[in-house]
Every structure is written in C-alpha cells, then in structure tokens.
Design an enzyme around this catalytic site. Sequence first.
Site, PDB file in Angstrom:
ATOM      1  N   HIS A 127      47.936  19.116  40.479  1.00  0.00           N
ATOM      2  CA  HIS A 127      48.588  20.178  39.712  1.00  0.00           C
ATOM      3  C   HIS A 127      49.756  19.637  38.897  1.00  0.00           C
ATOM      4  O   HIS A 127      50.353  18.613  39.239  1.00  0.00           O
ATOM      5  CB  HIS A 127      49.118  21.282  40.636  1.00  0.00           C
ATOM      6  CG  HIS A 127      48.051  22.032  41.349  1.00  0.00           C
ATOM      7  ND1 HIS A 127      48.217  22.559  42.622  1.00  0.00           N
ATOM      8  CD2 HIS A 127      46.784  22.380  40.971  1.00  0.00           C
ATOM      9  CE1 HIS A 127      47.114  23.184  42.997  1.00  0.00           C
ATOM     10  NE2 HIS A 127      46.233  23.072  42.012  1.00  0.00           N
ATOM     11  N   GLU A 176      47.793  28.685  45.204  1.00  0.00           N
ATOM     12  CA  GLU A 176      47.356  27.923  46.374  1.00  0.00           C
ATOM     13  C   GLU A 176      48.537  27.467  47.233  1.00  0.00           C
ATOM     14  O   GLU A 176      48.447  26.469  47.945  1.00  0.00           O
ATOM     15  CB  GLU A 176      46.497  26.728  45.929  1.00  0.00           C
ATOM     16  CG  GLU A 176      45.175  27.201  45.320  1.00  0.00           C
ATOM     17  CD  GLU A 176      44.585  26.235  44.308  1.00  0.00           C
ATOM     18  OE1 GLU A 176      45.251  25.228  43.990  1.00  0.00           O
ATOM     19  OE2 GLU A 176      43.479  26.494  43.815  1.00  0.00           O
ATOM     20  N   ASP A 220      45.907  23.011  36.798  1.00  0.00           N
ATOM     21  CA  ASP A 220      45.291  21.762  37.211  1.00  0.00           C
ATOM     22  C   ASP A 220      45.438  20.759  36.078  1.00  0.00           C
ATOM     23  O   ASP A 220      45.268  21.112  34.902  1.00  0.00           O
ATOM     24  CB  ASP A 220      43.798  21.944  37.465  1.00  0.00           C
ATOM     25  CG  ASP A 220      43.484  22.562  38.817  1.00  0.00           C
ATOM     26  OD1 ASP A 220      44.415  22.776  39.601  1.00  0.00           O
ATOM     27  OD2 ASP A 220      42.301  22.831  39.072  1.00  0.00           O
TER      28      ASP A 220
END
Length: 601
Positions: free
Chosen positions: A538, A348, A372
């Site tokens: 994260h 991401e 995550d």
Amino acid sequence: MAAFHKHPPTHRLRSAPPKIGIRPTIDGRYGGVRESLEEQVMALARSTAQFLQENLRHPSGLPVECIIADTCIGGVSEAAKCAEKFAREGVGVSLTVTPCWCYGAETMDMDPLIPKAIWGFNGTERPGAVYLAATLAGHNQKGIPAFGIYGQDVQDAGDTTIPPDVQQKMLCFARAGLAVATMRGASYLAMGGVSMGIAGSIVDHDFFQRYLGMRTETVDMTEFVRRMEEGIYDEQEYQQALQWVKEHCHEGTDYNPPEKRRSRQQLDRDWETCVKMALIARDLMNGNPRLAERGFPEEAEGHNALVGGFQGQRQWTDHFPNGDFLEAILNTSFDWSGIRQPYIIATENDALNGVSMLFGHLLTGTAQLFADVRTYWSPDAVKRVTGYTLQGRAENGIIHLINSGPAALDWTGEQTVDGKPAIKPWWEVTEEEAKRCLEATRWCPAVLEYFRGGGFSTDFLTRGEMPVTMCRLNLVQGLGPVLQIAEGYTVDLPSQVHDILDKRTNPSWPTTWFVPNLTGDGAFRSVYDVMNHWGANHGAICYGHIGGDLLALAALLRIPVDMHNVPVERVFRPTYWARHGGFASTDADFRACSHLGPLYA
C-alpha cells in the site's frame, strides 16, 4: 442537486489544538545592552507570531494561535517563567527568535518533547547568528535537536520583515511541529484485527506509543453488528444520509456474471447497511452526543481517534457488505451533512498506511488517497498491450495505483486551483467542486468473487497533471520504523489506453496513474526502481510536493527515511543531522535517528 452546507471548523479531539510558543531571547546584561534591544526583540516576536497565524491552519480548519512569552528571555529564570506559561497555555511547538547575542544554555528551551526551532536574525549590528550557532551547538551537545533558521541575506537592525527563505523554513518547521503535537495523546482506532495477513494491519502498540505518543484502541467488528441490530446510531441522520445516497451516489456497472448479480432488493439492503456502517465507524472514532440523548452515554464518547482502520476482509466481507463506502465517504471532505474535515480511515486496518495518510492530512488539511501500489507498466509493456507509445511525463513508465474502492472522492481531481486539477484543504472546497466529484464517481456493485457479502466500490479516474507525494511507513525488525517518500505527478492516458490497462485488473475500482520524479540515482533511477523498492503493498498519496515537510516531520519523530527524491534545497532537518554527515543524506538520517532513539522512549 441539494446545496452543500460548509461546516464551521471544529476540533474533534478531547484535547485543545496545540499552540505555537514564541520565545524572544535577549542579551541579559542591563546597563545599556538589554535596554537597547527590548523593543527590537519583541517586535521580531510579534511579527513572527503574526506571520504564522496568517499562514497556518490546523487540519480542522481552525486558525493556529501563537503565544508570546510575557518578557524577553535573558536567563534561566525568565526561561522558566516562559516554560510555565507555555505549559499553562497548551503550547506544543516552540520557536525562539532573536537578533542578538544571548546566553545560549541559559536561555534555550530544554523541554525534550516539544519540537523546537531558533531563528537567528541575520544582521550585522548585533550577532544573532552567533547566538544561533552557539545555542544549536548546545542543543546538539545535550541531545535535544532543534531546527536552525538563518536567512541568506543581511537585514538592517529593526527590520521586522521575514525574508522568503526564512518564511519557507519557518512554515515547514511549524507544520511538522504542529503535526507532532496534534498526534500526542490521540488514538489509533483498530476496527477489527489483521486483514488477510497484511503486515501493516498487525497494529504495533509499542510503535504508536514510543514514536507518535499515541494510544491504540481496538474494537471487534461485531460491535458494528451490535449497533446495527440495537439501533445505536442517529436514526434521523441515517434517514437523511440514505436519502442523500439515493440522490447523489450513482450506481455504476455491475461486473458480476448475470447469474450471480444481486437483486434490486438486495442492493437496496446493501446500501442501508453501508450507510449504517459509515455512521457507526464515525461514532466509534469521535463519539456522537446524539447517542447520549438516546440512552447510550458510553457509546456517545467515542475513542478520541485521530486515525482509524477497518479490517473488513475477510471475516466481515464474506458475510456483510464491504467497507468501501464507509472508508471512501469518511475519507472524503464532504458527505450528506455538507463539506467538512475528512476522517482518516485505513483500508484493511493497515495502520502503517493509516499513519502515512495521517501525516499528509496533518501537514495539508486535504483528503488522502489510500491505494495499492499495484503495477508498474513499462513503455514496452504498454506498447505491446495497447499499441500506444507513452509520452510526456509518462514516457519512462507508469505506476497503477488502485484499490477496491475506499478512495476519497476528492481524488477524482474535480477540484481546481488556477484552473488546474487539484485537491484542496477541505475548508477551500466549494459546493460546485463537491458536486463535480460526486458526478465523476460511480458506485459499482462489489465483485462477489472478492466480496461475498456484497457492497459497493467507487469507480473513477483521477485527473492527470496534479503534483502529488506518495509515502509509506514500514516497520523493520531490529531497525524500527522507516519512511519512504516519492514525489511525482498524476498523469492522463488516452481513454482507449486507460480502458485496456484498467480492464486487465478490476475496472470497478478507482484508478490513479502515477509517475514519480526521477533523479537518475538509487531507488529513483527509474520508475521501475521506485516500484521495486517500495516497502509494502500500500501507499498513501497526498496532493502537492510535501516531501520536505515529511522529512522534517520524520526527523522530529526520529523516524529515518530510507528513500526520497526531495530536491536538496527543500530538505530541512535539525542541525543535529549535519553533525552526522549531512542534511540530505539518508545515511546521516539513520545515524541521527539511531543515536537519538524514539521521541517518547
């Protein structure tokens, strides 16, 4: 399964890997003093260089080279000659050694950008400790911080051995210093822009320039489309990679409803696209001379990227296969070409987590885990949902680390050290271990409610009882960058308990169960508090308890640490920090970093 070729160590960046400069300083008074010390001082420098070269490697696997000044340094003229040699030889880290008194401000290293330390030999015949204290005071007064290395036990004059406590500090400083020097002048490559409003993927050019000395490069994700449609990749390697994937990347369960599952033909097309994406991302980062042979000299150069990120969601993944294969296989320490240095790719395009991963990789040479920080499971919640009482390391609760499937395959934990699960520096990974990592991984068709364009996600369970360190860099308005560090362990759960908890989220994604070490205080009072104090969605996880090295690295970069659980005996920072209230105190860390400002300001 085909044999795995192990790549020879290769430096991917355009600049040469940094070297460590050894500065032997001496009492400059001729007529009996200097002459009596020359051989002892140089012998100390040579033994230091030998120790560092025998115990350090760059993350590329190349050995670290030490450069010793041509003469002992007794004053400003010889200090200048040494500085000129170091600049010519590509020295990026400076270590001064001496067993005796020297003229501090006249012999000290004055380069404000090069990480520096001083080893003041603990001996009674000559006052090396006095020089150490005097010169560190000069460094602090001038605002050029240096690490002070002083052994606990007195040694005899002429003893060139390096005591264990000195070794530990020397290696900690050297690893952190080399990381700083390696980042300088390299690039972060953003492949795409901001993913789903994630703050970490708002790439802050000012942070990269002022704190890390790095460039920021950006390419739009349409560049992947262009290169795929125009064939700007190595076709021969593509065919090799595709065949390797068919043989060794075993597909897992398709969790999509039967009526929404992609056909075999569609899945095969997805694999073809995913492999091309991985090749293109790698070429974008570091170039590929094969492209020049095919008539694409500009594309062959790459972006000299030490770390990168792929946006993916959602503009890409709503139409094309996701980037999980791209990220997972590049972050892994092997692929179709064999065993090689991992690339560092952030999911991401979370650049801040990418930098956090980069820190761990530069310090250890190992593959990093992007995840995550998904869920805190309390003992009561686990008992309610599964009927199981958490035990051992997990008795106070667990944190579920899981992402959509970009996790490096090394994180299956199928490598071993002394018979225990581990993640090795890539040059130590064996062919058998690489095979076990592949066998422990399943590639599940992407869940289409998340990834409309298809693709594949890694599915594995990380083995427990591995010492690990989770860290995260955050940017805060008015404060700048801050780092979080949590040392702990991966843990095993009974299979039926894991299955129940895992299926409450997405069972086609890789899971790591993590327990931080608790101190009973502040953010580490409980596992819940660690989760509750984490600064972003994260975390970057590295094998080993490397919190001490991360603290040293953050200090060199002038990035304060707002929470850590590193035992005080492993906290090592420049003595400038002690003058602000202590080595281990986070309050002192903030004051010191605030007064110094960014390294490249």
